[in-house]
Design a protein around this motif. Structure first.
Motif, PDB file in Angstrom:
ATOM      1  N   ARG A  43      36.825  38.428   6.903  1.00 34.35           N
ATOM      2  CA  ARG A  43      36.898  39.164   8.170  1.00 34.35           C
ATOM      3  C   ARG A  43      38.301  39.102   8.764  1.00 34.35           C
ATOM      4  NH1 ARG A  43      32.187  36.460  11.478  1.00 34.35           N
ATOM      5  NH2 ARG A  43      32.799  34.663  10.228  1.00 34.35           N
ATOM      6  N   ASN A  44      38.642  40.100   9.558  1.00 30.86           N
ATOM      7  CA  ASN A  44      39.925  40.059  10.273  1.00 30.86           C
ATOM      8  C   ASN A  44      39.751  39.269  11.575  1.00 30.86           C
ATOM      9  OD1 ASN A  44      38.637  41.807  12.017  1.00 30.86           O
ATOM     10  ND2 ASN A  44      39.813  43.621  11.425  1.00 30.86           N
ATOM     11  N   GLY A  47      36.858  39.877  13.662  1.00 25.97           N
ATOM     12  CA  GLY A  47      35.524  39.590  13.130  1.00 25.97           C
ATOM     13  C   GLY A  47      34.918  40.702  12.299  1.00 25.97           C
ATOM     14  N   HIS A  48      35.744  41.687  11.881  1.00 29.67           N
ATOM     15  CA  HIS A  48      35.234  42.793  11.072  1.00 29.67           C
ATOM     16  C   HIS A  48      35.555  42.585   9.601  1.00 29.67           C
ATOM     17  CE1 HIS A  48      34.390  44.985  14.739  1.00 29.67           C
ATOM     18  NE2 HIS A  48      35.633  44.751  15.146  1.00 29.67           N
ATOM     19  N   SER A  49      34.655  42.996   8.710  1.00 29.32           N
ATOM     20  CA  SER A  49      34.921  42.931   7.269  1.00 29.32           C
ATOM     21  C   SER A  49      36.220  43.671   6.985  1.00 29.32           C
ATOM     22  CB  SER A  49      33.782  43.589   6.479  1.00 29.32           C
ATOM     23  OG  SER A  49      32.580  42.893   6.645  1.00 29.32           O
ATOM     24  N   TRP A  50      37.134  43.005   6.255  1.00 28.33           N
ATOM     25  CA  TRP A  50      38.469  43.592   6.122  1.00 28.33           C
ATOM     26  C   TRP A  50      38.997  43.578   4.693  1.00 28.33           C
ATOM     27  CZ3 TRP A  50      41.077  46.910   8.731  1.00 28.33           C
ATOM     28  CH2 TRP A  50      42.445  47.048   8.539  1.00 28.33           C
ATOM     29  N   ARG A 123      29.737  46.192   5.431  1.00 21.34           N
ATOM     30  CA  ARG A 123      30.237  46.395   6.805  1.00 21.34           C
ATOM     31  C   ARG A 123      31.729  46.701   6.887  1.00 21.34           C
ATOM     32  NH1 ARG A 123      27.847  42.052   6.080  1.00 21.34           N
ATOM     33  NH2 ARG A 123      29.414  40.622   6.920  1.00 21.34           N
ATOM     34  N   PHE A 124      32.323  47.148   5.785  1.00 19.05           N
ATOM     35  CA  PHE A 124      33.726  47.580   5.836  1.00 19.05           C
ATOM     36  C   PHE A 124      33.859  48.910   6.573  1.00 19.05           C
ATOM     37  CE2 PHE A 124      33.796  44.589   2.344  1.00 19.05           C
ATOM     38  CZ  PHE A 124      34.991  43.926   2.547  1.00 19.05           C
ATOM     39  N   ALA A 127      35.648  48.803  11.094  1.00 19.91           N
ATOM     40  CA  ALA A 127      36.825  47.935  11.258  1.00 19.91           C
ATOM     41  C   ALA A 127      37.277  47.977  12.709  1.00 19.91           C
ATOM     42  CB  ALA A 127      37.946  48.383  10.323  1.00 19.91           C
ATOM     43  N   ASP A 182      29.106  36.641   1.089  1.00 18.08           N
ATOM     44  CA  ASP A 182      29.291  37.180   2.434  1.00 18.08           C
ATOM     45  C   ASP A 182      29.065  36.074   3.462  1.00 18.08           C
ATOM     46  OD1 ASP A 182      29.415  38.748   4.696  1.00 18.08           O
ATOM     47  OD2 ASP A 182      28.048  40.299   3.950  1.00 18.08           O
ATOM     48  N   ALA A 184      29.906  35.575   6.445  1.00 14.44           N
ATOM     49  CA  ALA A 184      29.605  35.930   7.838  1.00 14.44           C
ATOM     50  C   ALA A 184      28.106  36.017   8.091  1.00 14.44           C
ATOM     51  CB  ALA A 184      30.276  37.253   8.198  1.00 14.44           C
TER      52      ALA A 184
END
Ligand code: FES
Length: 245
Positions: A43-44, A47-50, A123-124, A127, A182, A184
């Motif tokens: 995650r970035n 908190g987003h998949s990055w 969940r990419f 973003a 994953d 998260a």
């Protein structure tokens, strides 16, 4: 292989030596010795998949059998547990090209196509701004982010086309097999198949060849052999590596 398999626009097929055979009620039989290792979704700061971070790698053999029932004691390889497991492994996915059942969202410079049935819950697509909104923004920075989100989707449900040329915004990817982890959501995920590797059903038909595909390895997808995100709700654990982050 008798007929040429269908190929998704923008995909460069892997050489014929690479293929994955879905065996009837059994494992995936992988040919071509593609690299095999765990792939962590990172995650970035927001908190987003990055991105993906490589983890443990495995020695590959020709051929090799990868578990698809989720019950092996020798992950990621098959140890025969499917024979005693009460898991339904019959294939249910369509052989139709993904674009046939996709919806399209046209933005100023890019068009997004989306086939929701292939969601692997990576969940990419979110973003910060969700890709379905981002594509409508336009502008260089926004378009870059839209393409990035689509190209990171492990399942390939999202494709982005350049409106001016009608050509998908894609780059060639080398054949590779990633075992998604994953952290998260505290779950292990699908087998991410990259680089246009042909997947063949138990009855000998080829699915559409795509740059990114996610094969179910928890045994619970309703769209077998592809992942439909069910691993996330069941908190599938492959037992391979301790959680990170
Ligand atoms: S691994 Fe995603 S549904 Fe099985």
């Amino acid at each position: 292989m008798s007929e040429k398999p269908p190929v998704q626009p923008g995909t460069v097929p892997a050489p014929d030596s690479f293929s994955i055979k879905v065996s009837k009620d059994g494992p995936y039989i992988v040919h071509g010795k593609p690299p095999l290792g765990t792939k962590f979704i990172v995650r970035n700061a927001a908190g987003h998949s990055w991105s993906y971070e490589p983890g443990q790698t495995f020695e590959v053999s020709e051929p090799m059998a990868l578990c698809r029932c989720g019950r092996t004691g020798n992950a990621p390889f098959c140890d025969g547990s499917h024979k005693a497991a009460d898991v339904e492994l019959t294939e249910t996915a369509s052989f139709a090209p993904l674009l046939e059942n996709s919806v399209a969202i046209q933005g100023p410079t890019l068009t997004l196509t989306d086939n929701e049935a292939y969601c692997a819950y990576g969940r990419f697509c979110d973003a910060g701004a969700r890709i379905w909104n981002q594509v409508s923004e336009g502008g260089e920075e926004s378009d870059r982010l839209t393409a990035r989100m689509a190209q990171h989707c492990p399942a390939g449900r999202l494709l982005v086309f350049d409106n001016a040329t009608g050509v998908p915004v894609e780059t060639e990817v080398a054949p590779d097999i990633g075992l998604i982890e994953d952290p998260a959501i505290h779950a292990s995920g699908p087998i991410m198949v990259s680089g246009g590797i042909r997947v063949e059903s138990a009855d000998g038909r080829s699915y559409e060849v795509r740059t990114r595909q996610a094969l179910c390895r928890c045994g619970q997808s309703s769209n077998k052999p592809f992942c439909d995100g069910t691993h996330a709700s069941m908190k599938f654990q492959d037992g391979l590596e301790p959680r990170r982050r």
